[in-house]
Structure formats: C-alpha cells, structure tokens
Design an enzyme around this catalytic site. Structure first.
Site, mmCIF file in Angstrom:
data_model
loop_
_atom_site.group_PDB
_atom_site.id
_atom_site.type_symbol
_atom_site.label_atom_id
_atom_site.label_comp_id
_atom_site.label_asym_id
_atom_site.label_seq_id
_atom_site.Cartn_x
_atom_site.Cartn_y
_atom_site.Cartn_z
ATOM 1 N N ASP A 289 29.813 -44.081 0.970
ATOM 2 C CA ASP A 289 29.666 -42.745 0.391
ATOM 3 C C ASP A 289 31.034 -42.081 0.400
ATOM 4 O OD1 ASP A 289 28.390 -40.348 -0.537
ATOM 5 O OD2 ASP A 289 28.495 -39.544 1.492
ATOM 6 N N CYS B 190 26.048 -42.911 -2.763
ATOM 7 C CA CYS B 190 26.673 -41.699 -3.292
ATOM 8 C C CYS B 190 26.289 -41.624 -4.759
ATOM 9 C CB CYS B 190 28.186 -41.827 -3.129
ATOM 10 S SG CYS B 190 29.156 -40.575 -4.004
ATOM 11 N N CYS C 290 21.862 -36.088 -5.131
ATOM 12 C CA CYS C 290 23.056 -36.077 -4.283
ATOM 13 C C CYS C 290 22.573 -36.334 -2.863
ATOM 14 C CB CYS C 290 23.779 -34.729 -4.370
ATOM 15 S SG CYS C 290 25.129 -34.552 -3.174
#
Lengths: 274, 274
Positions: free
Chosen positions: A12, A75, A190
């Site tokens: 991420d 991510c 997200c």
C-alpha cells in the site's frame, strides 16, 4: 520447493493496506505476510498515474525478490492506475488488486442498481471502477454509478479524527450529492475509509449497504490459493514482515487504529532505499 | 564568471514554496529562479527527520548542479529538520531557511511576548522554532511560545477549500487553545498557510498580528545578495525554471492560488528521476 509455504506479498502507499492485513489474519490465519508500506512517499491518491505506476513497479520488484507466492495491491489508487502494467511486467506471479473484488460485491448487494463510489482523486479520475462495473455487469440490469473523490478522508484518518464533529461536516460535504441520488450501496474505494465507517453510515443513512473491498479481496485470494493448491498448511504460527520506507514509529502507532489488538504482530522495518 | 547573473535556487516539498517565489517576484524582480517542488513525495510535514533530510540533500545536490548562487529552503519542515545538515554538506553555497527570518519578525512584532506558532507535525515536533526563539531573543524580555500542529491545513489548501465553513471549524479546533493564551502574534510556520490567512484571522481575531515567513525570508535574501554584491543587474527579463517530481498539471493549476496572475510565468518541467 514447497511454494505453498511462501508468504503473501501485500503493499500500500502507507498504512491503509492494513485493513487487508486484518482480513488475512481473520480469513487466512496460517498465511505469512510480507507487507510494504510506502510511508516516505504516501499519499498516492493525489499523484499522477505515471508516478503511482513507477512507485508500484519498484515495490512489486522488491516483493518479488522476497519470493512471495502472490501479491495483493492493497491500495485502490495503485490498483486503479497500475494493475494492468504490473500484471504485464510480472507474469510469473499472480497479482490481485482491490477493485474487482469490491465491484463484484457491490453488484451483488445492490437492488436498485444505484451505487455510490468514493475514493481518492486518482482512483475516481482514473475511471477504473466504471470500466470494471461495465466489465463485470454482463447480463445484469442497468447499473448507475455515482462517484465522488474525498481527498480529506485520508488525512482525517491519519490525524485520528475518526468521529469528530468536523469529520461529520466534511463527510456531509462529500456524501450529500450521493445521498440525493438515493444510492442503496456505497463502495469504499480506498483502504483508509473503513475507519470512517461510523461517520459515513451516519451521513448516508443506515439503509445504505457499505462495502469495503478488503474483505472481498481476501475472499478472492483464498479462492485462488485453494484453486492453485497454495494454501499454507504449516502449523507453525507464521512470522510476518512489515517494511516501511519512512521511519517506523508512526506506522507502528497508527497500526492500532487498523488492527486493534493484532497490532502487536507488527514490528516495522525501515527500508532506506526507497 | 559573473556570479550575480546566476539564478536563485528555491525548493519545497511541493507547491507551498510558491509563496516565497511570489515575494521574490515582488522584492527581487530581476532575479532568475530555479524552483524544485517534490510533488511526487509531498508532504514532508508528516514524515521523519531522517527521510526529510535525505530528500532535502538530494534536492540541494540537484540545485547545486544547476549552478545557483544561493539556495532558499522554502519549506518549514525541511528548514526545521535539515538546514544544519545541508549547510554542513554544501559549504560553498549560501543556504537560507524560512525559520530564522520568521522568528526574527515575530520577535519584532510582539508587545506582550506571547507568540503563537503553527506548522506541520514535523516542524512543531522538531522544536526548531523554540530553539531559534531562544537564540535570537538575546537580551529581550521574556517570550512565551505556544505551538500547535495543524496537519489538515495543507490538505485543505491543496483541496482549494480556502474559506469553507469546514475550514473555519478545523481552524477553530486547532487555534482556540492559542487564542485562550492571549497571543498577540501568530507565526505561520508553513509556506502553505498564508493561503488560509482570511480564515485564520477570523478565528484568532483581527488584533493578532499574523506573520508569514515568505516576505521576511526574501528580505533576508535581498540583504545577503546586496552584502555579497550578487544582485542580478541584467535588464533582460529573467527566465525562470520550475521542476517538479510528479506530473506537472496539478502544480500548474494550483499555482494560480499562490501566484495570482503571475502563474503565467510557470511552465513546470517533470523530472522523473526523483
């Protein structure tokens, strides 16, 4: 060589990917994890496709050298911008993003076909979710996706302002256009946003189903490992490795928000070459 | 070689340093500027001393190769964390940070000695301002500095939410502890914050003098160039160069907020090696 004993690679831009790690701890407790958090260059959500892709290629290269059996792009911005190129450049290793699993879950849960989508500037601008909805919605009735970027949500989470009055105000600002469209599902595009679930639910209403892609992504990883006979069956409890590109203290202390008591499994290692 | 004709090097984590550029346009309109905005790795304010110092060293190395006559660290976090090391490593070139000039101005303006200081997490945590206040306050009556980090101010500026209701709320949250201390001067310890001056003034009250270090820093640069006989006297209007590490579009469009009509002087060049 017994490939099933190799770790899962997870990366991420920073700490948000720990929502995926938490799901791995729950759904796949036998698996070893090698995590990379690009905390020196975080955030990705405000940066260009080109830059995010360059950073993602560097990280996958690093994880590949660590001999992982599968890579999870935990991510949304990196998944939206870079997944195709990562798959093209690293053909020998399965790479899974967070966008397809989240999209699939949203399609399953919606009754009215009105789906809200929130994410970083980059994720929304890329239109990757819209393309994925079209691709996965073959044969289903019409779907309408209403999307909105929420650039202040990540700094709010990093500030630890998870339920403050100001956080509600900002959420209202971002989410009221979606509420007006009478969405019945809201997809959190997200990996930071699950930490704002309380506030988001209060603003959009309890009747809206909130989907975060972490849980769905790990379900897909589990399916794939089963299919390829790659589940780790070693009974020795796995030792995880967490690498970060900035100094580890902040990552360590914020990890409590993401992992609850599991944060004790984390002792981040500082990589100065990123 | 005529050194006075060489450009000034200016750098920031991103776009905030343009508040310093604006002052150069006004106070030193003959000077050429080479700017570097580290937009691929912005922000610095939430990152560690070690990482910010490493990035700053890379950038000063880059500017030095471009043959500048002086370097301005137009970023408070980089000034707070890295200035001493930069000066040690690059002894041949004068390097000026934003902290001493801002501190000097705050000391000049305060009557009560109660000074408020706001900045990024990194700037506040470093305690560099406190040390600088002590160093520069020789012989003056007692000074009390009340400081508060404002991590959401940078994302608010980058989002363009300069006067929104939510921005007032966040400013109240951050600034009310300083207001209670009855400060008479508020030092903006971040080059992004001058864009929030309207909101900040409304919250702390018009009687508080707000100081931004951009103007003071450029006054100091001017003094130094005069002293060293390095003012550019060439009448040909200077051509500036703006380098950014991420794609240039966002920098270009946000530059309007910072520079007003002067934004036309900016055509950022994308450096992919950072």
């Amino acid at each position: 060589m017994n490939f099933s004993n190799l770790p899962l690679g997870v990366f991420d831009s920073g700490i948000g990917g720990l929502t995926v790690v938490k799901e791995i701890f729950q759904q796949l407790p036998n698996e070893k994890i090698i995590y990379f958090g690009d905390t020196a260059r975080v955030p990705y959500g405000t940066k260009s496709k080109e830059t995010v892709t360059r950073f993602s290629l560097e990280i996958v290269h690093f994880l590949q050298k660590k001999q992982v059996k599968l890579i999870i792009v935990a991510c949304n911005t990196a998944s939206a911008y870079a997944l195709d190129e990562l798959k093209n450049k690293f053909k020998k290793i399965p790479i899974i993003g967070v966008i397809e699993p989240g999209t699939r879950a949203a399609l399953e849960k919606t009754s009215t076909g009105k789906i809200g989508l929130i994410g970083t500037e980059g994720t929304i601008r890329s239109k990757t979710y819209e393309r994925t909805f079209k691709k996965l919605n073959l044969g289903k009735s019409s779907i309408k996706v209403f999307s909105h970027p929420c650039p202040l949500f990540v700094p709010l989470v990093e500030e630890g302002w998870l339920t403050k009055e100001v956080t509600y105000r900002i959420a209202e600002e971002y989410l009221s256009p979606l509420k007006k469209e009478k969405i019945d599902v809201l997809l959190l595009g997200c990996t930071h946003y699950p930490l704002l679930k309380t506030v988001i639910h209060k603003v959009v209403g309890e009747e809206v189903t909130i989907i975060d892609s972490a849980s769905e992504t790990v379900k897909e990883v589990k399916r794939l490992l089963e299919e390829k006979n790659l589940l780790r069956e070693n009974r020795i409890s796995p030792r995880h490795l967490f690498y970060v590109s900035d100094a580890p203290e902040k990552f360590q202390s914020l990890s409590k928000h993401f992992l609850g008591s599991d944060y004790k499994k984390i002792a981040p290692i500082h990589l100065k070459s990123f």
